[in-house]
Write a protein that holds these residues in place. Structure first.
Motif, PDB file in Angstrom:
ATOM      1  N   GLY A  23      22.617 -79.861  11.998  1.00 27.80           N
ATOM      2  CA  GLY A  23      21.196 -79.663  12.271  1.00 27.80           C
ATOM      3  C   GLY A  23      20.890 -78.271  12.778  1.00 27.80           C
ATOM      4  N   THR A  24      21.683 -77.767  13.716  1.00 29.92           N
ATOM      5  CA  THR A  24      21.434 -76.417  14.217  1.00 29.92           C
ATOM      6  C   THR A  24      21.690 -75.363  13.151  1.00 29.92           C
ATOM      7  OG1 THR A  24      23.693 -76.379  15.107  1.00 29.92           O
ATOM      8  CG2 THR A  24      21.937 -77.085  16.588  1.00 29.92           C
ATOM      9  N   SER A  25      22.687 -75.593  12.288  1.00 27.75           N
ATOM     10  CA  SER A  25      22.960 -74.620  11.219  1.00 27.75           C
ATOM     11  C   SER A  25      21.827 -74.593  10.197  1.00 27.75           C
ATOM     12  CB  SER A  25      24.284 -74.955  10.535  1.00 27.75           C
ATOM     13  OG  SER A  25      24.216 -76.207   9.870  1.00 27.75           O
ATOM     14  N   MET A  26      21.205 -75.742   9.922  1.00 25.54           N
ATOM     15  CA  MET A  26      20.090 -75.762   8.979  1.00 25.54           C
ATOM     16  C   MET A  26      18.888 -75.020   9.543  1.00 25.54           C
ATOM     17  SD  MET A  26      20.474 -79.718   7.706  1.00 25.54           S
ATOM     18  CE  MET A  26      19.346 -79.668   6.330  1.00 25.54           C
ATOM     19  N   LEU A  27      18.713 -75.047  10.854  1.00 23.98           N
ATOM     20  CA  LEU A  27      17.650 -74.250  11.466  1.00 23.98           C
ATOM     21  C   LEU A  27      18.000 -72.765  11.442  1.00 23.98           C
ATOM     22  CD1 LEU A  27      16.540 -76.358  14.555  1.00 23.98           C
ATOM     23  CD2 LEU A  27      15.295 -75.974  12.441  1.00 23.98           C
ATOM     24  N   LYS A  41      16.347 -66.765  10.764  1.00 27.26           N
ATOM     25  CA  LYS A  41      17.404 -65.759  10.911  1.00 27.26           C
ATOM     26  C   LYS A  41      16.943 -64.683  11.887  1.00 27.26           C
ATOM     27  CE  LYS A  41      18.983 -66.509   6.145  1.00 27.26           C
ATOM     28  NZ  LYS A  41      17.917 -67.466   5.773  1.00 27.26           N
ATOM     29  N   THR A  42      16.864 -65.053  13.141  1.00 31.97           N
ATOM     30  CA  THR A  42      16.403 -64.138  14.170  1.00 31.97           C
ATOM     31  C   THR A  42      17.239 -64.348  15.422  1.00 31.97           C
ATOM     32  OG1 THR A  42      14.544 -63.621  15.647  1.00 31.97           O
ATOM     33  CG2 THR A  42      14.620 -65.839  14.732  1.00 31.97           C
ATOM     34  N   ALA A  43      17.416 -63.255  16.164  1.00 30.21           N
ATOM     35  CA  ALA A  43      18.166 -63.343  17.417  1.00 30.21           C
ATOM     36  C   ALA A  43      17.393 -64.063  18.504  1.00 30.21           C
ATOM     37  CB  ALA A  43      18.545 -61.932  17.898  1.00 30.21           C
ATOM     38  N   ASP A  44      16.094 -64.268  18.303  1.00 29.10           N
ATOM     39  CA  ASP A  44      15.283 -64.959  19.313  1.00 29.10           C
ATOM     40  C   ASP A  44      15.464 -66.466  19.291  1.00 29.10           C
ATOM     41  OD1 ASP A  44      14.197 -62.587  20.225  1.00 29.10           O
ATOM     42  OD2 ASP A  44      12.581 -62.619  18.747  1.00 29.10           O
ATOM     43  N   LEU A  45      16.135 -67.008  18.266  1.00 27.94           N
ATOM     44  CA  LEU A  45      16.367 -68.454  18.216  1.00 27.94           C
ATOM     45  C   LEU A  45      17.468 -68.803  19.212  1.00 27.94           C
ATOM     46  CD1 LEU A  45      15.695 -71.168  16.856  1.00 27.94           C
ATOM     47  CD2 LEU A  45      17.529 -70.685  15.225  1.00 27.94           C
ATOM     48  N   ARG A  46      17.121 -69.596  20.195  1.00 26.26           N
ATOM     49  CA  ARG A  46      18.058 -69.966  21.249  1.00 26.26           C
ATOM     50  C   ARG A  46      18.388 -71.458  21.152  1.00 26.26           C
ATOM     51  NH1 ARG A  46      17.358 -65.537  24.744  1.00 26.26           N
ATOM     52  NH2 ARG A  46      17.006 -63.835  23.275  1.00 26.26           N
ATOM     53  N   VAL A  47      19.652 -71.777  21.388  1.00 22.55           N
ATOM     54  CA  VAL A  47      20.136 -73.159  21.347  1.00 22.55           C
ATOM     55  C   VAL A  47      20.834 -73.452  22.665  1.00 22.55           C
ATOM     56  CG1 VAL A  47      21.577 -74.852  20.167  1.00 22.55           C
ATOM     57  CG2 VAL A  47      20.411 -73.085  18.840  1.00 22.55           C
TER      58      VAL A  47
END
Length: 532
Positions: A176-180, A185-191
Motif C-alpha cells: 500500500g505505501t509503495s503504491m502511494l 514522487k515527492t520528498a514531502d510524502l511522509r510515512v
C-alpha cells in the motif's frame, strides 16, 4: 480556516499499557535466553530452532530462530546460515568481536537490526525475521528475511470505475505505501508507522504530505492512535471506531477506500491517510459530508459529465432517504396533494391490502434487506441469480396475494436502486438506517414528521466535526471560494488554489498562464526546437 477542537470532549481512551510492561533484557547465556524464549512461545510446531554449536571448533556457539512460513527459506539458508557455518573469521573471537564481524562484514542480507530485550526479539521474530543469537552476547541480530504469501494487486471490488486505474490496495502494508509512492514522487510524502494491538501487533501507517496537511489534525490523529489500548486490530474498522468523532451518529466521519488513486487525491487535498496491515481498505481523515459523494472518476472525464453525475448522486441520496417516507405520508395523511387520477389508481391498488402504508413499506424494505444480505453471503455462482429471481418472485407473489400494492413495490425498488448510486458504502449504509426513522415519523405525523426529522438531522450534521473540521464544510460555515468542487465540478484550470477545507494550507496547486502568454510561449519553444 481555523480548526476548532472540542475541548470539553474527552475521548474514551485509556493509556497504552504496553509501554508500562517490564522489559526483560537478554542475558549473556545462550541457554538462558533460549529457555526464556521457549517458555514464552511454547512448543509451537512452526518455530524453528537451529543450533550451530560445535565443541571442536573455536567459533562461538550460536543459534538461529525463525518461523516457517514467514521467512524465505532459501534466503535464510544461503544468506544467513551458510555464511556463518565454520567461518574462519569467527575463530578465536570474543562474543563482542564476533557480533560486530557478523553485523558489519559476514552477513550479506540487508535489514539487520539489534534486539536487546526478549520483547523486541519476539516482535522481530513474528514479523518474519531470522534471529541470530551468540553465546556470551547480550544483543541478538534480526536479519530481514520476511516472505509470505499475499494476494496480488487486483481491481477494487467496491469502487469500480469505467475510466481510471484498475488497481486497488492489498492486505500488505508495504504494498500500500509503495503504491502511494509511485503516485506521489515527492520528498514531502511522509510515512509514520505504528504497532497497535497487544496481541496482534498490527502495523498501521500514517501517510501525509508535509507542508500541506494540517499540523493540528496530525497532532490529533497521532494522539488518538497513541491512546488506543486494545488486544487486537484485525481490520480498518477497528481503528475507525476507536478514533472517530461522534460515536452516536449514523454519519461516518472517516472515509474508507481501497483505491490508491483516491487516497493520493485526498492526501494532495490535505487529508491524512491511514493504511492498516491485513486489510485492503484504508482510511482518509478528516472527512466532510460532501466528500462521500465525490468519486475518483469525477476527475478522469470532462467537468460537465462529472457535474451531471454528481447531481444524480445527490438526487439519489435524497430519493433513497425520502421516497418511502413521502409515499407513506401522502397516501396516509395528505391525499389532496395527489392528482385525482393518480389518487384513484392508488386507492384501487390498496383496496385489498390489509396493512397500513407504514407496515407495508416496512415489510418490503426488510424483505429487500434480507435478499440483499442473502445475495452477499451466498456462493458467487448462484448469489446474483437467487437475489434477482427471489426479488421478482416475491414481489409478484406479494402483489397477487394482496399483501402489498404494486406502487409500493415500485417505490421500494427505485429506492434500493438509488441507494446503490451513492459511491461510498459508508454513507449508503447510513441512508438505510435514516430511511427507517424517516418512515416512522412519516407514518405518525405525516409531512410534519418528515420536516421535523429533517431539521433535527440537519442540526445534528451541523454539530458534527471530523478531527476539528466542520462536517458540513464549506457550506456551513459558508465559504463561497471553496464551492468549485462540492455540488458540481468546475474545469480543472479554474481550480488553481488548494482549498483549506480539511485544515490544509491554502496554496496554489497550478500556475496556468493566460492564453496570450501560452501562445507566445509555445511559439518561442517551437522556434527554439527548430534552432536546436
Amino acid at each position: 480556516m481555523k480548526l476548532k477542537f472540542l475541548s470539553k470532549r474527552k475521548p474514551d481512551f485509556r493509556p497504552v499499557q504496553n509501554s508500562t510492561l517490564p522489559f526483560h533484557p537478554l542475558e549473556a547465556s545462550l541457554d538462558a535466553n533460549l529457555a526464556e524464549i521457549k517458555r514464552r512461545i511454547g512448543h509451537s510446531a512452526d518455530v524453528v530452532f537451529r543450533s550451530l554449536s560445535n565443541p571442536s571448533s573455536d567459533s562461538p556457539a550460536m543459534n538461529f530462530i525463525y518461523i516457517d512460513g514467514l521467512v524465505n527459506s532459501d534466503l535464510v539458508s544461503q544468506a544467513v546460515i551458510q555464511p556463518l557455518t565454520d567461518n574462519p573469521l569467527l575463530k578465536e573471537q570474543r562474543p563482542e568481536e564476533a557480533f560486530l564481524l557478523i553485523k558489519e562484514q559476514i552477513l550479506p542480507v540487508g535489514g539487520l537490526q539489534e534486539c536487546k530485550t526478549v520483547e523486541s526479539l519476539l516482535g522481530m521474530l513474528f514479523e518474519g525475521n531470522a534471529i541470530i543469537m551468540l553465546d556470551g552476547s547480550k544483543v541478538a541480530l534480526a536479519a530481514g528475511t520476511s516472505f509470505w504469501e499475499k494476494r496480488s494487486v487486483n481491481e477494487p471490488t467496491s469502487q469500480g470505475v469505467i475510466r481510471g486505474p484498475k488497481e486497488g490496495f492489498t492486505e500488505s502494508l508495504r504494498t500500500g505505501t509503495s503504491m502511494l509512492r509511485r503516485r506521489l514522487k515527492t520528498a514531502d510524502l511522509r510515512v509514520e508507522q505504528y504497532k497497535i494491538g497487544r496481541r496482534t501487533q498490527t502495523g498501521v501507517a500514517l501517510v501525509y504530505l508535509h507542508g500541506i496537511a494540517s499540523e493540528q489534525v496530525l497532532a490529533e490523529i497521532r494522539q488518538r492512535l497513541d491512546a488506543i489500548d486494545t488486544d487486537s486490530i484485525l481490520e480498518s474498522n477497528y481503528i475507525e471506531e476507536l478514533i472517530q468523532d461522534g460515536h452516536l451518529t449514523p454519519f461516518p466521519t472517516i472515509m474508507s477506500t481501497e483505491r490508491p488513486d483516491a487516497m493520493a487525491g485526498g492526501i494532495l487535498e490535505g487529508q491524512v491517510g491511514i493504511i492498516i496491515d491485513g486489510t485492503p481498505f484504508a482510511l482518509l481523515a478528516p472527512a466532510t459530508f460532501f466528500s462521500f459523494f465525490q468519486s475518483s472518476e469525477d476527475y478522469y472525464q470532462r467537468f460537465d459529465i462529472s457535474s451531471f453525475l454528481r447531481l444524480i448522486r445527490y438526487s439519489a441520496f435524497f430519493v433513497s432517504m425520502l421516497l418511502p417516507a413521502l409515499y407513506i405520508a401522502i397516501t396516509t395523511f395528505h391525499q389532496e396533494m395527489l392528482p385525482t387520477t393518480l389518487l384513484i389508481s392508488l386507492a384501487a391498488q390498496r383496496e385489498g391490502v390489509p396493512f397500513p402504508a407504514f407496515i407495508e413499506a416496512l415489510l418490503m424494505e426488510l424483505t429487500f434487506d434480507v435478499l440483499r444480505e442473502a445475495g452477499v453471503r451466498m456462493p458467487r455462482a448462484i448469489g446474483p441469480a437467487i437475489s434477482i429471481v427471489g426479488a421478482l418472485v416475491l414481489g409478484q407473489a406479494a402483489v397477487q396475494a394482496g399483501l402489498v400494492s404494486a406502487a409500493m413495490v415500485i417505490v421500494v425498488s427505485f429506492t434500493a436502486i438509488s441507494n446503490f448510486v451513492i459511491p461510498s458504502m459508508a454513507i449508503s449504509n447510513s441512508t438505510r438506517l435514516i430511511r427507517f426513522m424517516m418512515m416512522l415519523f412519516a407514518g405518525t405525523l405525516g409531512m410534519l414528521g418528515i420536516m421535523s426529522f429533517l431539521m433535527v438531522l440537519l442540526i445534528h450534521m451541523a454539530s458534527l466535526q471530523s478531527f476539528g473540521v466542520p462536517y458540513l464544510s464549506p457550506i456551513a460555515p459558508m465559504n463561497p471560494s471553496y464551492l468549485k468542487d462540492i455540488v458540481i465540478r468546475v474545469p480543472l484550470r479554474n481550480m488553481k488554489m488548494r482549498p483549506s477545507t480539511y485544515g490544509s494550507k491554502e496554496a496554489p496547486r497550478q500556475n496556468l498562464l493566460p492564453k496570450e502568454q501560452q501562445a507566445s510561449g509555445s511559439q518561442s519553444e517551437g522556434q527554439g526546437s527548430k534552432n536546436s
